[in-house]
Write a protein that holds these residues in place. Structure first.
Motif, PDB file in Angstrom:
ATOM      1  N   TYR A 118       0.602  59.448 -59.134  1.00 47.84           N
ATOM      2  CA  TYR A 118       1.913  58.994 -58.646  1.00 47.84           C
ATOM      3  C   TYR A 118       2.681  58.281 -59.761  1.00 47.84           C
ATOM      4  O   TYR A 118       3.839  58.613 -60.047  1.00 47.84           O
ATOM      5  CB  TYR A 118       1.704  58.053 -57.456  1.00 47.84           C
ATOM      6  N   TYR A 122       3.447  62.818 -61.684  1.00 46.23           N
ATOM      7  CA  TYR A 122       3.018  64.114 -61.138  1.00 46.23           C
ATOM      8  C   TYR A 122       3.581  64.290 -59.731  1.00 46.23           C
ATOM      9  O   TYR A 122       3.779  63.310 -59.012  1.00 46.23           O
ATOM     10  CB  TYR A 122       1.493  64.197 -61.100  1.00 46.23           C
ATOM     11  N   ASP A 123       3.808  65.539 -59.336  1.00 50.30           N
ATOM     12  CA  ASP A 123       4.348  65.762 -57.997  1.00 50.30           C
ATOM     13  C   ASP A 123       3.316  66.291 -57.021  1.00 50.30           C
ATOM     14  O   ASP A 123       3.598  66.460 -55.833  1.00 50.30           O
ATOM     15  CB  ASP A 123       5.562  66.701 -58.036  1.00 50.30           C
ATOM     16  N   SER A 124       2.092  66.553 -57.504  1.00 53.06           N
ATOM     17  CA  SER A 124       1.076  67.079 -56.597  1.00 53.06           C
ATOM     18  C   SER A 124      -0.325  66.686 -57.052  1.00 53.06           C
ATOM     19  O   SER A 124      -0.543  66.285 -58.205  1.00 53.06           O
ATOM     20  CB  SER A 124       1.174  68.604 -56.511  1.00 53.06           C
ATOM     21  N   ILE A 178       1.559  68.162 -52.083  1.00 49.29           N
ATOM     22  CA  ILE A 178       2.668  67.399 -52.650  1.00 49.29           C
ATOM     23  C   ILE A 178       2.464  65.907 -52.388  1.00 49.29           C
ATOM     24  O   ILE A 178       2.144  65.501 -51.267  1.00 49.29           O
ATOM     25  CB  ILE A 178       4.015  67.854 -52.041  1.00 49.29           C
ATOM     26  N   GLN A 180       3.518  62.399 -51.456  1.00 54.15           N
ATOM     27  CA  GLN A 180       4.599  61.881 -50.613  1.00 54.15           C
ATOM     28  C   GLN A 180       5.001  60.480 -51.074  1.00 54.15           C
ATOM     29  O   GLN A 180       4.143  59.678 -51.453  1.00 54.15           O
ATOM     30  CB  GLN A 180       4.137  61.815 -49.155  1.00 54.15           C
TER      31      GLN A 180
END
Length: 263
Positions: A118, A122-124, A178, A180
């Motif tokens: 996070y 990174y997005d995932s 993903i 959140q």
């Protein structure tokens, strides 16, 4: 008092049930103060609230999930009172805290992997990330005995699925979930601060407790969070250097529950 046990081995206990949010709410409705695991199981079995769950599965849910998270920790009464009066997103954060404390593998995964990804932009997070985390844990002796590849694979999926159940990751059967956006709710910080305090921790031990890391907070962030709570008159915070003194305005968790329910 020890809240997060560093000596606790990683287990496969999450396999009995991941977040179990809906099931937990139903069991809290049935739970009465002082009830044992077996008593709750008998009442749940005869309640008709779990028509699609086998007797064996229900016993596992209660004995392996609900009891270690909420009965043994002594918070079932408090959560039962809170559940009808706060938003689901806030309530889920409380369940996350106690599930992570009862399952060290989930606690460390959130703190070490989720938040590093996070904060790193990174997005995932993928199943490969979870597998690498579990493999390293086994190598470091964090399990009571070495795990087979199949167990490593299962536990990797458990931590990912549990994070999805509590809203940290997207849901769905995909290899990458993903990340959140998550922010600690005010009701969560009010609850956690007082639960730690009433557990016998001193002011600075409360601030430095690892549970805050589940929400990406370091001690300085926690102090800022407390100052926001103080604006509502819920505590008085005095800081000088690394030392913080707190005047706790509530004398019991029941008073805290009443305030959360009204706010």
């Amino acid at each position: 008092m020890l809240i997060v046990n560093h000596e606790q081995f990683y287990t496969t206990q999450l396999g009995a049930g991941l977040g179990l949010v809906d099931e937990t709410k139903l069991l809290l409705c049935l739970y009465e103060s002082g009830m044992t695991t077996n008593e709750l199981y008998t009442i749940a079995l005869n309640s008709g609230l779990f028509p699609m769950v086998s007797a064996r599965r229900l016993r596992n849910i209660i004995a392996e999930c609900f009891s270690p998270r909420y009965i043994k920790s002594g918070v079932a009464d408090t959560l039962k009172k809170l559940e009808p009066s706060i938003a689901s997103s806030s309530f889920n954060q409380l369940l996350l805290i106690h599930t992570a404390i009862a399952n060290r593998v989930l606690f460390d995964f959130i703190v070490e992997i989720f938040w590093s990804k996070y904060s790193g932009g990174y997005d995932s997070i993928g199943t490969d990330d979870a597998r690498e985390f579990v493999v390293n844990a086994v190598r470091e002796g964090k399990t009571q005995k070495p795990w087979s590849d199949s167990v490593i694979k299962r536990v990797s999926s458990y931590v990912i699925g549990c994070c999805a159940d509590y809203g940290l990751l997207s849901s769905g059967r995909v290899s990458k979930r993903i990340i959140q956006p998550i922010r600690m709710q005010q009701s969560t910080s009010l609850y956690l601060s007082h639960w730690l305090h009433f557990s016998g921790l001193g002011d600075n031990a409360v601030i430095h407790n690892e549970c805050w890391k589940l929400f990406g907070l370091e001690p300085l962030d926690v102090r800022d969070e407390f100052k926001r709570l103080a604006k509502n008159g819920w505590m008085i915070v005095q800081s000088a250097g690394d030392v913080t003194r707190i005047s706790w305005q509530f004398k019991t968790m029941e008073e805290v529950v009443d305030v959360i329910a009204q706010s």
